[in-house]
Enzyme design. Structure first.
Site, PDB file in Angstrom:
ATOM      1  N   CYS A  55       0.847  -1.191   0.000  1.00 44.70           N
ATOM      2  CA  CYS A  55       0.000   0.000   0.000  1.00 44.70           C
ATOM      3  C   CYS A  55       0.882   1.240   0.000  1.00 44.70           C
ATOM      4  O   CYS A  55       2.110   1.139   0.084  1.00 44.70           O
ATOM      5  CB  CYS A  55      -0.933   0.013   1.214  1.00 44.70           C
ATOM      6  SG  CYS A  55      -0.066   0.148   2.791  1.00 44.70           S
ATOM      7  N   CYS A  67       3.366   1.643   2.822  1.00 44.62           N
ATOM      8  CA  CYS A  67       4.622   0.909   2.628  1.00 44.62           C
ATOM      9  C   CYS A  67       5.555   1.694   1.709  1.00 44.62           C
ATOM     10  O   CYS A  67       6.758   1.812   1.978  1.00 44.62           O
ATOM     11  CB  CYS A  67       4.343  -0.465   2.027  1.00 44.62           C
ATOM     12  SG  CYS A  67       3.322  -1.550   3.043  1.00 44.62           S
ATOM     13  N   ASP A  74       9.032  42.610   3.234  1.00 40.76           N
ATOM     14  CA  ASP A  74      10.182  43.484   2.999  1.00 40.76           C
ATOM     15  C   ASP A  74       9.800  44.389   1.825  1.00 40.76           C
ATOM     16  O   ASP A  74       8.886  44.064   1.062  1.00 40.76           O
ATOM     17  CB  ASP A  74      11.407  42.633   2.671  1.00 40.76           C
ATOM     18  CG  ASP A  74      12.601  43.470   2.294  1.00 40.76           C
ATOM     19  OD1 ASP A  74      12.917  44.407   3.034  1.00 40.76           O
ATOM     20  OD2 ASP A  74      13.205  43.187   1.237  1.00 40.76           O
ATOM     21  N   ASP A  80      13.717  38.768   0.311  1.00 38.07           N
ATOM     22  CA  ASP A  80      14.560  38.251  -0.766  1.00 38.07           C
ATOM     23  C   ASP A  80      16.049  38.465  -0.555  1.00 38.07           C
ATOM     24  O   ASP A  80      16.851  37.950  -1.330  1.00 38.07           O
ATOM     25  CB  ASP A  80      14.169  38.907  -2.103  1.00 38.07           C
ATOM     26  CG  ASP A  80      14.621  40.357  -2.178  1.00 38.07           C
ATOM     27  OD1 ASP A  80      14.624  41.021  -1.121  1.00 38.07           O
ATOM     28  OD2 ASP A  80      14.980  40.818  -3.270  1.00 38.07           O
ATOM     29  N   ASP A 110      17.514  39.714   5.033  1.00 37.50           N
ATOM     30  CA  ASP A 110      16.217  39.200   5.461  1.00 37.50           C
ATOM     31  C   ASP A 110      16.336  37.829   6.122  1.00 37.50           C
ATOM     32  O   ASP A 110      15.358  37.348   6.712  1.00 37.50           O
ATOM     33  CB  ASP A 110      15.260  39.082   4.267  1.00 37.50           C
ATOM     34  CG  ASP A 110      14.908  40.439   3.675  1.00 37.50           C
ATOM     35  OD1 ASP A 110      14.838  41.405   4.454  1.00 37.50           O
ATOM     36  OD2 ASP A 110      14.723  40.521   2.455  1.00 37.50           O
TER      37      ASP A 110
END
Length: 778
Positions: free
Chosen positions: A20, A23, A468, A672, A676
């Site tokens: 299944c 597993c 930001d 970014d 940050d």
């Protein structure tokens, strides 16, 4: 020893013992956690696994196979050059081909023609059910035995016990001539119906993993590498006869470049590869010749083609559309962007959310508890048959009429078998991972990478989003005005240009990029370093041999560095009122120049913020820029003035996040830059946007491959939907088991009905998770 740039190796394994998706998930977790494995994918229908090893890793299969064997799964290496077999019915072929016809014959004989009491049909039933038990049931018996040797138990244990109980009792009663109904049909139906359910489950689950499979097949298997071949020298017209021997002068010819098709695994960094229109990019690289448009939709979710020319970056898996390109290979194997994306999606699929711990704890003790319940049920029906029958009769008007066997022994066996079958905890184990898999794939198709299940769960609980400014809410494509200099002369301005352009070549900050192209011949520095969130400083020897200290950055930083600032400059105020940020250049302790830098807000930012606020989330703006510039951007973005915080240093950003968390907010930070990273780490959920620095990406929980931030509400909305789906699945799984086990113990559910109900519960959980594939942001 393999080179660091060596292509990564792959290994194919045949893995038996998986019945299944639980597993398959367990096998994937073992492979993914093994040292040296970059990525691993497991196919339940084909009973196979594909491993890609990390670069510079020498594959060692012996301990890996031993780890799988210790967990109850037999595995062996496959020949990658041998043709792959993909049976139409997957790994359940024998069970379906044998079990379905045999079970239909038994059902027709008992239910349609009432042949159950005839001796000759009893022989037919014994033969057919025995064949199903031996051949179709072998998979469950092998799995149960492997788990037993590993001192564990799973669904195979319950199925093997249940079907063996029904068949063993019937075989004993038949051979001993014991009067009464025989349960060969029930024994065969248990194995057949569960096999059919798992076959459907495997097929449905493949849809949930389709996005990952699509990513894994994006990169082509071959590439056209440019190879140099020195041609023979061409003879010139000059010739003479020497000692009766003919001689012709030759001249060297230019190097001849030819295209050679090779496997992608043989590409190395620095190789040159030709891309024709329609070709998929095999590895990451840089364009060195040609112009074209490239479709990057599968990687970023962006539908519009991206124009490429010399020095443009190319990514593995993208498609060259309309021009011939020559690229220089810059990354292969797991170093490519596509490999990082695949690894991120696999990590998310194989991870466990906090909410899953409850399901895991219950599943770990569930099989032994069910075995005890089945034993108690058998003893109850066997020793207190009349009492059990009376209770069933009393409850029948409120439920439905049950038909327990007439004898205590038969009733004990069948009721115990029903409990064992109906209680299989597959649905409980699939509730969380199925939803995580579907959500991770749905997110990947939209250009959203979710680090793991914990990140997905955290994203679904966010109450506040902090943005930001530069590069996140704004384009990051900055333009500058100035400079203002104390002398006000052209010479001082020219010198300021040269110094600033030279200094900013040491930084990737958006502000630095606006100045870095001002000079072709940069100054030479004794030393230079970037101060995160502040600026750049360097040691420079001027034309007279004197050492000068140069600083370029925010005026606040320069002031903190003891640079003397002018008292009042009208030009500064004008720039600030226009929303510009001021950056200054200082030589030693003297301010030499000031520039005004402007940025523009990204399109649709207002819609993004309003979408978040409509969803009940609070929006904040946190920036190191001046207050006037921050207020201007906030107005355009629709962020309330009281939620705007300007002139904040990097370490203060993390502290601000912490303060919000103390107020009970669950905070997502969207950024970014390198500065940050502390805030991304401190936040409950870190979101890095498209062009984020490597440091920001490492600190983030979610990475947006799209260039615009409309993916922020989309990612949070998808996470909420996934969390809601997980809770629905867990509720159904618990409700199913809590309701079905007593019904089976009381005789209201036959083993055949229990087998069908168990398979149905798995399909409900997977089907509910698959709804996330078609989820749309409101």
């Amino acid at each position: 020893m393999m080179s660091a740039d060596a292509p990564s190796a792959t290994t194919e394994l045949a893995v038996s013992g998986m019945t299944c998706n639980n597993c398959a998930r367990k096998v994937t977790g073992i492979l993914q956690g093994f040292p040296g494995v970059a990525t691993a994918s497991v196919s339940l229908p084909e009973e196979s696994a594909r491993i890609r090893w990390q670069t510079a890793t020498q594959p060692d299969l012996a301990p890996l196979l031993a780890a799988l064997n210790a967990a109850g799964f037999a595995a062996k290496a496959l020949d990658t050059n041998a043709p792959k077999r993909s049976p139409k019915l997957g790994g359940w072929a024998v069970n379906l081909i044998l079990g379905v016809p045999a079970t239909l014959v038994l059902m027709l004989g008992e239910w349609a023609f009432s042949l159950g009491e005839t001796r000759w049909f009893a022989w037919v039933s014994f033969t057919l059910a025995g064949a199903v038990q031996i051949f179709a049931g072998a998979r469950f018996y092998r799995g149960a035995w492997a788990q037993f040797k590993a001192r564990s138990s799973n669904m195979d244990t319950l199925v093997a016990l249940g079907s063996t109980t029904a068949f063993g009792y019937s075989a004993w009663a038949f051979l001993a001539g014991w009067p009464g109904h025989l349960y060969f049909m029930e024994a065969a139906s248990i194995i057949t119906l569960i096999s059919v359910g798992h076959w459907i489950e495997a097929r449905v689950s493949e849809k949930a993993a389709s996005s990952l499979k699509a990513l894994m097949t994006l990169a082509p298997e071959t590439a056209r590498r440019l190879e140099s071949r020195a041609p023979k020298a061409k003879p010139t017209s000059a010739s003479f006869n020497l000692l009766n021997s003919s001689f012709k002068a030759t001249t060297p010819a230019a190097t001849e470049w030819v295209e050679v098709e090779i496997p992608v695994a043989q590409l190395w960094v620095g190789d040159r590869v030709v891309l024709r229109p329609g070709d998929r990019v095999p590895v990451d690289g840089e364009v060195v010749e040609g112009e074209s448009a490239v479709d990057e939709a599968m990687l970023t979710g962006e539908s519009n083609p991206v124009e490429k020319s010399v020095q443009s970056l190319l990514y593995a898996g993208t498609t060259n559309l309309n021009g011939r390109l020559v690229m220089r290979v810059t990354a292969t194997g797991e170093s490519t962007a596509l490999a990082h994306i695949i690894a991120a999606v696999q990590r998310a699929q194989n991870s466990r959310a906090e909410i899953q711990r409850l399901g895991d704890r219950v599943s770990n003790v569930f099989v032994p508890i069910v075995a005890l319940v089945a034993l108690g049920t058998a003893l109850w029906w066997g020793l207190a048959f009349e009492h059990a029958k009376q209770l069933t009769t009393t409850l029948a008007p409120f439920l439905w009429h049950a038909h327990p066997p007439a004898s205590p022994l038969a009733a004990a066996v069948i009721a115990a078998a029903a409990v064992l079958i109906v209680a299989c905890p597959c649905a409980m184990g699939l509730a969380t991972p199925a939803a995580i898999m579907a959500a991770a794939n749905a997110a990947a198709r939209r250009g959203i990478l979710i680090r793991d299940g914990v990140a997905l769960e955290k994203a679904g609980k966010i109450t506040a989003v902090i943005f930001d400014k530069t590069g996140t809410l704004t384009s990051g494509e900055l333009a500058f005005t100035g400079p203002w200099t104390p002398e006000g002369s052209k010479d001082s301005a020219a010198m300021a240009y040269e110094m600033v352009a030279s200094l900013t070549k040491f930084s990737n900050h958006p502000v630095s990029k606006a100045f870095a192209g001002l000079t072709q011949v940069p100054l030479k520095f004794e030393s230079a370093q970037e101060i995160a969130g502040a600026g750049i400083e360097a040691q420079w020897r001027d034309g007279h041999g004197e050492m000068k200290k140069l600083r370029f950055g925010s005026l606040n930083w320069l002031q903190r560095s003891a640079i003397v600032m002018p008292v009042s400059v009208e030009q500064f105020e004008l720039w600030k009122n226009e929303g510009a940020s001021l950056v200054g250049l200082a030589v030693d302790e003297k301010l030499a120049a000031v520039f005004a830098v402007r940025d523009w807000i990204k399109k649709d930012v207002f819609k993004v913020v309003q979408s978040l606020r409509r969803g009940g989330l609070k929006a904040f703006l946190l920036t190191g820029d001046n207050r006037i510039a921050a207020a201007k951007i906030a107005r355009e973005a629709g962020i309330p003035p009281e939620n705007v915080f300007a002139e904040v240093r990097p370490e203060q950003k993390a502290e601000f996040v912490k303060q919000l968390q103390k107020r009970g907010e669950r905070v997502a930070f969207v950024g970014d830059g390198i500065n940050d990273a502390p805030a991304l780490t401190q936040a409950d959920l870190g979101i890095a946007v498209s062009r984020a620095s490597d440091v920001a990406r490492e600190a983030a929980d979610i990475i947006l491959l799209k260039s615009e931030i409309e993916a922020v509400p989309e990612s949070l909305g998808l996470a909420r939907a996934a969390l809601r789906t997980i809770k629905q699945n867990l509720f159904w799984a618990f409700f199913y088991n809590v309701a079905s086990i007593p019904l089976a113990a009381l005789g209201f559910m036959s083993p055949v009905l229990c087998a069908a109900a168990m398979g149905f519960s798995d399909l409900v959980v997977i089907g509910n998770a698959l709804r996330l594939r078609s989820w749309k942001s409101k």
